[in-house]
Enzyme design. Structure first.
Site, short mmCIF file in Angstrom:
data_model
loop_
_atom_site.label_atom_id
_atom_site.label_comp_id
_atom_site.label_asym_id
_atom_site.label_seq_id
_atom_site.Cartn_x
_atom_site.Cartn_y
_atom_site.Cartn_z
N LYS A 33 23.15 112.50 68.00
CA LYS A 33 23.51 111.23 67.29
C LYS A 33 23.24 110.35 68.67
O LYS A 33 23.78 110.30 69.77
CB LYS A 33 24.73 110.93 66.88
N ASP A 61 22.60 105.57 65.11
CA ASP A 61 23.80 105.05 64.59
C ASP A 61 24.00 103.66 65.04
O ASP A 61 24.44 103.24 66.17
CB ASP A 61 25.29 105.71 65.21
N LYS A 63 24.62 101.06 62.36
CA LYS A 63 25.45 100.18 61.54
C LYS A 63 24.98 98.72 61.56
O LYS A 63 25.87 97.82 61.74
CB LYS A 63 26.91 100.18 62.51
N ASP A 66 22.97 92.52 57.92
CA ASP A 66 22.44 91.15 57.68
C ASP A 66 21.99 90.86 56.66
O ASP A 66 22.30 91.67 55.66
CB ASP A 66 21.32 91.26 58.91
N THR A 116 36.76 103.49 60.60
CA THR A 116 38.01 104.24 60.61
C THR A 116 38.94 103.50 61.55
O THR A 116 40.19 103.79 61.63
CB THR A 116 37.97 105.82 61.12
N ARG A 209 33.21 113.28 72.62
CA ARG A 209 33.75 113.76 73.72
C ARG A 209 34.29 115.12 73.73
O ARG A 209 34.18 115.69 75.05
CB ARG A 209 35.15 112.82 73.93
O1 C5P Z 1 33.96 111.21 70.91
P1 C5P Z 1 34.12 111.53 69.46
O2 C5P Z 1 33.95 113.07 68.95
O3 C5P Z 1 35.42 110.89 68.98
O4 C5P Z 1 32.83 110.80 68.95
C1 C5P Z 1 32.68 110.56 67.58
C2 C5P Z 1 31.38 109.73 67.59
O5 C5P Z 1 31.28 109.16 66.14
C3 C5P Z 1 31.32 108.37 68.37
O6 C5P Z 1 29.85 108.17 68.79
C4 C5P Z 1 31.78 107.39 67.49
O7 C5P Z 1 31.34 106.00 67.86
C5 C5P Z 1 31.38 107.69 66.29
N1 C5P Z 1 32.15 107.15 64.95
C6 C5P Z 1 33.56 107.76 64.77
N2 C5P Z 1 34.19 107.18 63.71
C7 C5P Z 1 33.60 106.44 62.79
C8 C5P Z 1 32.04 106.11 63.04
C9 C5P Z 1 31.65 106.41 63.96
O8 C5P Z 1 33.86 108.17 65.71
N3 C5P Z 1 34.35 105.99 61.74
#
Ligand code: C5P
Length: 231
Positions: A33, A61, A63, A66, A116, A209
């Protein structure tokens, strides 16, 4: 063949670091992603390199939100890249426009319901209609799918209820907010384990992460893949 149920979020500062990470992950990971944070760091060039030279699949990603004409034009442009998933906000007019823009390509449009990170207070501040956030998520998911979205982004807690919607039959559910047992939560609050997310009806999980911040990213990814294999 890598298990492409795992999508690794390349939330590192630039394309050089992202390529170094994908090299470490090697053939264990086949799906990445790329997010807004990578736009100025060479995100689309990175997408091209990962697809054309390394045979990887890409989830962009963005999002998008518009007026319809602008969304359609943006998605038409992006559909010329070798991308597999693209996110837009789940408002029906946005989803319909994105599907028009993607027509003739294999690009799948995934809808975001309610971020979220937002709670009821944030929705009040944004003048969003009253009601329980979980109910609004379901309602927005149903409308986005009705409007033609190929799938939705959902927290693992929302996945099962969305999977049960008649509108969700044959559509994708992709869940971030996934943490292997014992991993640091970071700013994620509503989390599930990789296997738990799949059991709730997710087709793909997005993990950032816990992999890219790990001392041993390949080992961290492999542990998640092992868990998925047993799910
Ligand atoms: O580091 P982590 O596992 O939390 O990353 C989750 C990824 O998913 C990040 O790129 C974050 O921006 C994305 N994301 C999220 N929650 C959402 C939508 C996207 O954590 N509701």
């Amino acid at each position: 063949m890598p298990d492409d149920r795992l999508i690794v979020a390349l939330d590192v500062p630039n394309a050089i670091e992202a390529l170094a990470l994908t090299t470490k992950l090697g053939d264990a990971v086949g799906f990445y992603k790329i997010g807004l944070g990578m736009l100025t760091g060479g995100g689309l060039g990175l997408a091209n390199e990962l697809t054309a030279e390394h045979g990887k699949r890409i989830f962009l990603d963005m999002k998008l939100f518009d007026i319809g004409a602008t969304v359609e034009a943006a998605v038409r442009g992006l559909s010329r890249f070798d991308l597999e998933f693209l996110t837009v906000h789940g408002d029906p007019h946005v989803v319909r426009a994105a599907k028009q823009g993607a027509a003739g390509s294999d690009l799948k449009i995934l809808a975001v319901t309610i971020l979220t990170s937002l709670d009821r207070g944030d929705l009040d501040d944004g003048l969003m209609k009253p009601g329980d956030v979980a109910d609004l998520v379901l309602e927005r998911a149903a409308r986005a799918l009705e409007a033609g979205a190929d799938g939705v982004i959902a927290s693992p807690q929302e996945a099962a209820a969305i999977r049960a919607l008649p509108e969700a039959a044959g559509r994708l559910i992709v869940t971030p907010g996934v943490r292997p047992a014992g991993a640091a939560l970071g700013d994620q609050k509503r989390v599930a384990t990789p296997a738990g997310a799949i059991r709730s009806g997710a087709d793909h999980i997005v993990v950032g992460r816990p992999i890219w911040q790990a001392a041993d990213p390949r080992g961290a990814a492999q542990a998640i893949l092992d868990e998925l294999a047993g799910a």
